[in-house]
Design a protein around this motif. Structure first.
Motif, mmCIF file in Angstrom:
data_model
loop_
_atom_site.group_PDB
_atom_site.id
_atom_site.type_symbol
_atom_site.label_atom_id
_atom_site.label_comp_id
_atom_site.label_asym_id
_atom_site.label_seq_id
_atom_site.Cartn_x
_atom_site.Cartn_y
_atom_site.Cartn_z
ATOM 1 N N LEU A 281 -12.397 -27.346 -46.571
ATOM 2 C CA LEU A 281 -11.705 -28.583 -46.215
ATOM 3 C C LEU A 281 -12.524 -29.356 -45.182
ATOM 4 C CD1 LEU A 281 -8.045 -27.319 -45.955
ATOM 5 C CD2 LEU A 281 -8.685 -29.435 -47.108
ATOM 6 N N LEU A 282 -12.816 -30.607 -45.493
ATOM 7 C CA LEU A 282 -13.461 -31.487 -44.531
ATOM 8 C C LEU A 282 -12.404 -32.063 -43.607
ATOM 9 C CD1 LEU A 282 -15.789 -33.522 -46.928
ATOM 10 C CD2 LEU A 282 -16.207 -31.293 -45.878
ATOM 11 N N ASP A 283 -12.778 -32.307 -42.361
ATOM 12 C CA ASP A 283 -11.855 -32.950 -41.435
ATOM 13 C C ASP A 283 -12.094 -34.453 -41.498
ATOM 14 O OD1 ASP A 283 -9.778 -32.948 -39.525
ATOM 15 O OD2 ASP A 283 -11.202 -33.015 -37.887
ATOM 16 N N GLY A 284 -12.580 -35.052 -40.429
ATOM 17 C CA GLY A 284 -12.701 -36.498 -40.399
ATOM 18 C C GLY A 284 -14.117 -37.021 -40.393
ATOM 19 N N PHE A 285 -14.398 -37.943 -39.471
ATOM 20 C CA PHE A 285 -15.649 -38.692 -39.480
ATOM 21 C C PHE A 285 -16.873 -37.805 -39.233
ATOM 22 C CE2 PHE A 285 -18.559 -41.924 -37.479
ATOM 23 C CZ PHE A 285 -18.726 -42.705 -38.619
ATOM 24 N N ILE A 286 -16.780 -36.902 -38.278
ATOM 25 C CA ILE A 286 -17.929 -36.062 -37.935
ATOM 26 C C ILE A 286 -18.229 -35.088 -39.066
ATOM 27 C CG2 ILE A 286 -18.980 -34.603 -36.177
ATOM 28 C CD1 ILE A 286 -17.962 -37.466 -35.271
ATOM 29 N N THR A 287 -17.195 -34.447 -39.570
ATOM 30 C CA THR A 287 -17.441 -33.516 -40.676
ATOM 31 C C THR A 287 -17.794 -34.264 -41.954
ATOM 32 O OG1 THR A 287 -15.091 -33.338 -41.272
ATOM 33 C CG2 THR A 287 -15.943 -31.755 -39.684
ATOM 34 N N LEU B 240 -5.098 -40.173 -38.153
ATOM 35 C CA LEU B 240 -5.670 -39.180 -37.240
ATOM 36 C C LEU B 240 -7.098 -39.568 -36.866
ATOM 37 C CD1 LEU B 240 -4.575 -35.931 -39.141
ATOM 38 C CD2 LEU B 240 -3.405 -36.999 -37.203
ATOM 39 N N ARG B 241 -7.513 -39.220 -35.651
ATOM 40 C CA ARG B 241 -8.907 -39.421 -35.242
ATOM 41 C C ARG B 241 -9.289 -38.480 -34.106
ATOM 42 N NH1 ARG B 241 -9.061 -42.740 -30.677
ATOM 43 N NH2 ARG B 241 -7.125 -43.846 -30.202
ATOM 44 N N LEU B 242 -8.604 -37.349 -34.002
ATOM 45 C CA LEU B 242 -8.903 -36.403 -32.936
ATOM 46 C C LEU B 242 -10.127 -35.560 -33.242
ATOM 47 C CD1 LEU B 242 -8.272 -34.957 -30.293
ATOM 48 C CD2 LEU B 242 -6.643 -33.508 -31.554
ATOM 49 N N GLY B 243 -10.323 -35.228 -34.516
ATOM 50 C CA GLY B 243 -11.366 -34.265 -34.846
ATOM 51 C C GLY B 243 -10.885 -32.847 -34.593
ATOM 52 N N GLU B 244 -11.792 -31.959 -34.222
ATOM 53 C CA GLU B 244 -11.493 -30.559 -33.921
ATOM 54 C C GLU B 244 -11.097 -29.750 -35.156
ATOM 55 O OE1 GLU B 244 -8.492 -30.257 -30.903
ATOM 56 O OE2 GLU B 244 -9.476 -31.707 -29.579
ATOM 57 N N GLY B 245 -10.962 -30.395 -36.317
ATOM 58 C CA GLY B 245 -10.441 -29.721 -37.494
ATOM 59 C C GLY B 245 -8.938 -29.876 -37.645
ATOM 60 N N GLY C 89 -6.993 -32.415 -38.770
ATOM 61 C CA GLY C 89 -6.563 -32.920 -40.073
ATOM 62 C C GLY C 89 -6.766 -31.893 -41.164
ATOM 63 N N ALA C 90 -7.869 -31.154 -41.087
ATOM 64 C CA ALA C 90 -8.144 -30.120 -42.080
ATOM 65 C C ALA C 90 -7.106 -29.007 -42.000
ATOM 66 C CB ALA C 90 -9.552 -29.558 -41.871
ATOM 67 N N ALA C 91 -6.705 -28.638 -40.776
ATOM 68 C CA ALA C 91 -5.671 -27.619 -40.612
ATOM 69 C C ALA C 91 -4.354 -28.083 -41.226
ATOM 70 C CB ALA C 91 -5.487 -27.287 -39.139
ATOM 71 N N LEU C 92 -3.986 -29.344 -40.982
ATOM 72 C CA LEU C 92 -2.732 -29.865 -41.534
ATOM 73 C C LEU C 92 -2.722 -29.855 -43.055
ATOM 74 C CD1 LEU C 92 -1.962 -32.909 -39.217
ATOM 75 C CD2 LEU C 92 -0.608 -30.819 -39.457
ATOM 76 N N ALA C 93 -3.897 -29.984 -43.672
ATOM 77 C CA ALA C 93 -3.973 -30.007 -45.135
ATOM 78 C C ALA C 93 -3.992 -28.614 -45.747
ATOM 79 C CB ALA C 93 -5.211 -30.781 -45.578
ATOM 80 N N MET C 94 -4.168 -27.596 -44.935
ATOM 81 C CA MET C 94 -4.236 -26.236 -45.486
ATOM 82 C C MET C 94 -2.988 -25.846 -46.292
ATOM 83 S SD MET C 94 -6.266 -23.945 -42.638
ATOM 84 C CE MET C 94 -8.023 -23.599 -42.938
#
Length: 354
Positions: free
Chosen positions: A260-266, A312-317, A319-324
């Motif tokens: 799972l990709l998170d946001g802008f950085i990933t 979302l724009r926090l990063g840290e993973g 958004g990816a965690a929420l999609a799990m």
């Protein structure tokens, strides 16, 4: 070399498993297509894992942390020290990814791949390639050898988590100033103009935004990254945590594990991974659409559709965690939902329902 071996190990989606999964999805106790994206995701999971009925038993969020010399150009409203200070909060469950990782039952793995300070926080994996990158407005972020070592570090971490039982990985980042190199990567690899690729990032006002755009343009001018060579782009205008995350993506794809990709950085890491091995895109799942406006350009370049859109724009993973749980739900409909035949619904009754 681990990187070349990993790229060579990334195969195609398993079409036979996908066909079997699609046939089951079409026969489940529901009107055709009524579970929408969940059905598409279920078939993708079958193709990734090679199992017509994949199962997700353990999940890991891998958070790569690194600092950036370009912070010296005033591109962030937050001080660089925060990168170091926040790491223990991820592990004690009080930081954003700490809370959400616990919420979804995922292990949170925090990796110092390039924090400027010496990191001795208990629980942080110290795999430092170098203490922060160079200032990309004045020269390259790192050497090509360091970029390769950082990517390979990510591959190793992914392999370790998978060996311990993880069958779903998520990517996360921590690094003050890292939207600037991510924007530069987007410009270099996807050809997006600087004005479109550079957003506000963290705590950035109009004056800082203008400075960020000028810095990205200067970084591209000074370093002249080669868009045909993703490692060149990464070394010249990237970041250590971005490199590590590219490795996580490649490592997961080589082991046929969804990532799972998170946001802008990933998203920047995914562009690098896809540049190194286009087949890797098939193993990626876009968790959400970031509030960082240029993220949509990244997803378009990767051909991915986000599962969530929550500003979302926090990063840290996070958004990816929420999609799990969404990914887990897709797997469960294949394993646990009955077909018309299994439910004892006759063809005549089924035709009436459909």
């Amino acid at each position: 070399m681990l990187l070349s071996q990993t790229i060579a190990a990334i195969g195609e989606l398993n079409r036979e498993a996908m066909a079997q999964a699609q046939a089951r999805v079409d026969s489940l106790l529901k009107p055709p297509g009524s579970l929408g994206r969940l059905e598409e995701l279920a078939v993708q999971l079958a193709g990734i894992t090679g199992r017509p009925a994949p199962e997700i038993r353990a999940k890991s969020v891998i958070v790569m942390a690194g600092d950036h010399g370009v912070v010296a150009e005033g591109v962030s409203g937050a001080p660089q020290e925060i990168t170091y200070q926040i790491l223990p909060r991820f592990l004690d469950g009080t930081g954003g990814i700490g809370v959400l990782g616990r919420h979804v039952g995922a292990k949170v793995v925090v990796v110092d791949i390039g924090v400027a300070r010496e990191v001795t926080w208990p629980g942080v994996l110290v795999r430092k390639v170098r203490p922060g990158t160079g200032n990309i407005a004045r020269g390259p972020a790192m050497t090509r050898e360091e970029a390769v070592r950082a990517v390979e570090t990510g591959i190793e971490i992914a392999q370790e988590e998978i060996a311990q039982g993880a069958d779903l990985l998520a990517t996360g980042d921590m690094g003050i100033g890292n939207t600037t190199p991510s924007s530069a990567i987007l410009c270099a690899l996807a050809g997006i103009p600087v004005a479109e690729a550079v957003g506000r990032g963290t705590m950035v006002n109009d004056a800082v935004l203008a400075r960020k755009r000028a810095v990205v343009a200067e970084a591209l001018r000074v370093n002249r990254p080669d868009p045909a060579d993703p490692l060149d782009v990464l070394a010249k205008v990237g970041g250590l945590e971005i490199a590590g995350l590219a490795g996580v993506i490649l490592g997961a794809a080589a082991r046929r594990v969804p990532v799972l990709l998170d946001g802008f950085i990933t998203g920047a890491a995914a562009l690098v991974a896809a540049g190194l091995c286009p087949r890797a895109k098939d193993f990626m799942i876009a968790s959400h659409l970031s509030e960082e406006r240029a993220h949509r350009h990244m997803l378009a370049a990767l051909g991915l559709k986000p599962l969530l859109d929550m500003n979302l724009r926090l990063g840290e993973g996070t958004g990816a965690a929420l999609a799990m749980p969404v990914v887990e739900a897709a797997a469960k409909i294949l394993r646990e939902m009955a077909t018309f035949g299994e439910a004892g619904v006759s063809d005549m009754e089924r035709d009436k329902l459909l």
